[in-house]
Design a protein around this motif. Structure first.
Motif, short mmCIF file in Angstrom:
data_model
loop_
_atom_site.label_atom_id
_atom_site.label_comp_id
_atom_site.label_asym_id
_atom_site.label_seq_id
_atom_site.Cartn_x
_atom_site.Cartn_y
_atom_site.Cartn_z
N MET A 83 0.82 -1.21 0.00
CA MET A 83 0.00 0.00 0.00
C MET A 83 0.86 1.26 0.00
SD MET A 83 -3.15 -1.32 2.44
CE MET A 83 -3.14 0.13 3.38
N SER A 84 2.08 1.15 0.51
CA SER A 84 2.98 2.30 0.50
C SER A 84 3.89 2.31 -0.73
CB SER A 84 3.81 2.32 1.78
OG SER A 84 4.69 1.23 1.81
N GLY A 85 3.68 1.37 -1.65
CA GLY A 85 4.44 1.37 -2.90
C GLY A 85 5.67 0.49 -2.91
N GLN A 86 5.89 -0.26 -1.86
CA GLN A 86 7.06 -1.15 -1.79
C GLN A 86 6.60 -2.58 -2.07
OE1 GLN A 86 8.44 -0.57 2.16
NE2 GLN A 86 9.25 1.47 1.76
N TYR A 87 6.71 -3.00 -3.31
CA TYR A 87 6.24 -4.32 -3.69
C TYR A 87 7.34 -5.36 -3.54
CZ TYR A 87 2.37 -1.74 -5.69
OH TYR A 87 1.30 -0.92 -5.85
N ALA A 88 6.97 -6.52 -3.05
CA ALA A 88 7.90 -7.65 -2.98
C ALA A 88 7.41 -8.70 -3.95
CB ALA A 88 7.93 -8.22 -1.57
N PRO A 89 8.31 -9.37 -4.64
CA PRO A 89 7.88 -10.43 -5.55
C PRO A 89 7.19 -11.56 -4.78
CG PRO A 89 10.19 -9.90 -5.88
CD PRO A 89 9.75 -9.17 -4.66
N TRP A 90 6.33 -12.29 -5.46
CA TRP A 90 5.56 -13.33 -4.79
C TRP A 90 6.45 -14.41 -4.21
CZ3 TRP A 90 6.10 -18.29 -6.38
CH2 TRP A 90 6.58 -18.52 -7.67
N TRP A 91 7.60 -14.69 -4.84
CA TRP A 91 8.45 -15.76 -4.34
C TRP A 91 9.14 -15.36 -3.04
CZ3 TRP A 91 8.97 -13.56 -9.18
CH2 TRP A 91 10.00 -12.64 -9.35
N VAL A 92 9.39 -14.08 -2.85
CA VAL A 92 9.96 -13.61 -1.58
C VAL A 92 8.91 -13.67 -0.49
CG1 VAL A 92 10.96 -11.61 -0.40
CG2 VAL A 92 11.66 -12.15 -2.73
N THR A 93 7.72 -13.18 -0.80
CA THR A 93 6.63 -13.19 0.17
C THR A 93 6.24 -14.62 0.55
OG1 THR A 93 5.79 -11.14 -0.78
CG2 THR A 93 4.29 -12.38 0.60
N SER A 94 6.20 -15.52 -0.43
CA SER A 94 5.80 -16.89 -0.13
C SER A 94 6.83 -17.59 0.77
CB SER A 94 5.58 -17.68 -1.42
OG SER A 94 6.77 -17.79 -2.15
N GLN A 95 8.11 -17.31 0.55
CA GLN A 95 9.13 -17.91 1.42
C GLN A 95 8.99 -17.41 2.85
OE1 GLN A 95 13.27 -18.27 0.03
NE2 GLN A 95 12.49 -17.65 -1.97
N LYS A 96 8.75 -16.11 2.99
CA LYS A 96 8.59 -15.54 4.33
C LYS A 96 7.35 -16.08 5.02
CE LYS A 96 11.01 -11.19 3.48
NZ LYS A 96 10.86 -9.73 3.37
N ALA A 97 6.26 -16.28 4.26
CA ALA A 97 5.02 -16.79 4.84
C ALA A 97 5.13 -18.27 5.19
CB ALA A 97 3.86 -16.55 3.89
N MET A 98 5.88 -19.03 4.41
CA MET A 98 6.04 -20.47 4.68
C MET A 98 7.05 -20.76 5.79
SD MET A 98 5.98 -22.62 1.13
CE MET A 98 7.08 -21.54 0.19
N LYS A 99 7.94 -19.82 6.06
CA LYS A 99 9.04 -20.07 6.99
C LYS A 99 8.60 -20.56 8.37
CE LYS A 99 13.43 -18.19 8.42
NZ LYS A 99 14.39 -17.13 8.22
N PRO A 100 7.59 -19.94 9.02
CA PRO A 100 7.19 -20.45 10.33
C PRO A 100 6.66 -21.89 10.28
CG PRO A 100 6.20 -18.30 9.93
CD PRO A 100 6.86 -18.72 8.67
N TYR A 101 5.89 -22.21 9.26
CA TYR A 101 5.37 -23.57 9.11
C TYR A 101 6.49 -24.54 8.79
CZ TYR A 101 0.73 -21.46 8.86
OH TYR A 101 -0.42 -20.77 9.13
#
Length: 114
Positions: A83-101
């Motif tokens: 929302m503030s204009g700082q986009y992360a690629p989906w592969w970076v976001t998915s790794q961060k989201a999967m990391k705890p699991y």
């Protein structure tokens, strides 16, 4: 003609990150199946009211809740950044989201296999 968000000089690096995201997803999938199978075997061979089974069930639920909260925070940060204009690629976001699991599933698989 639209330009790709990945420049040609960053494409090999991005492909490596996409590979890592896929590998992490596969490891999460396989360690989760292993953990489920070992816990199911425990449920079939031990009484559900035994202290060790009660601890294991409580641990399973609390770990899932903690991992969900951590992954939710990652997704909230990603949304706020987008929302503030700082986009992360989906592969970076998915790794961060999967990391705890991934971290918990791998640890449980190692712990239960002993």
């Amino acid at each position: 003609m639209k330009h790709s968000s990945i420049t040609t000089s960053a494409a090999p690096l991005a492909m490596f990150d996409i590979w890592k995201a896929g590998l992490m997803a596969f490891e999460l999938w396989s360690s989760s199946l292993t953990t489920i199978a070992m816990r199911q075997q425990m449920w079939q061979t031990q009484p559900f009211f035994s202290p060790s089974m009660m601890r294991e069930n409580q641990r399973m639920v609390s770990e899932k809740m903690e991992a969900s909260a951590e992954a939710g925070l990652v997704m909230q940060k990603t949304l706020i950044n987008a929302m503030s204009g700082q986009y992360a690629p989906w592969w970076v976001t998915s790794q961060k989201a999967m990391k705890p699991y991934h971290r918990r599933s791998s640890a449980n698989s190692r712990r239960l296999s002993r």
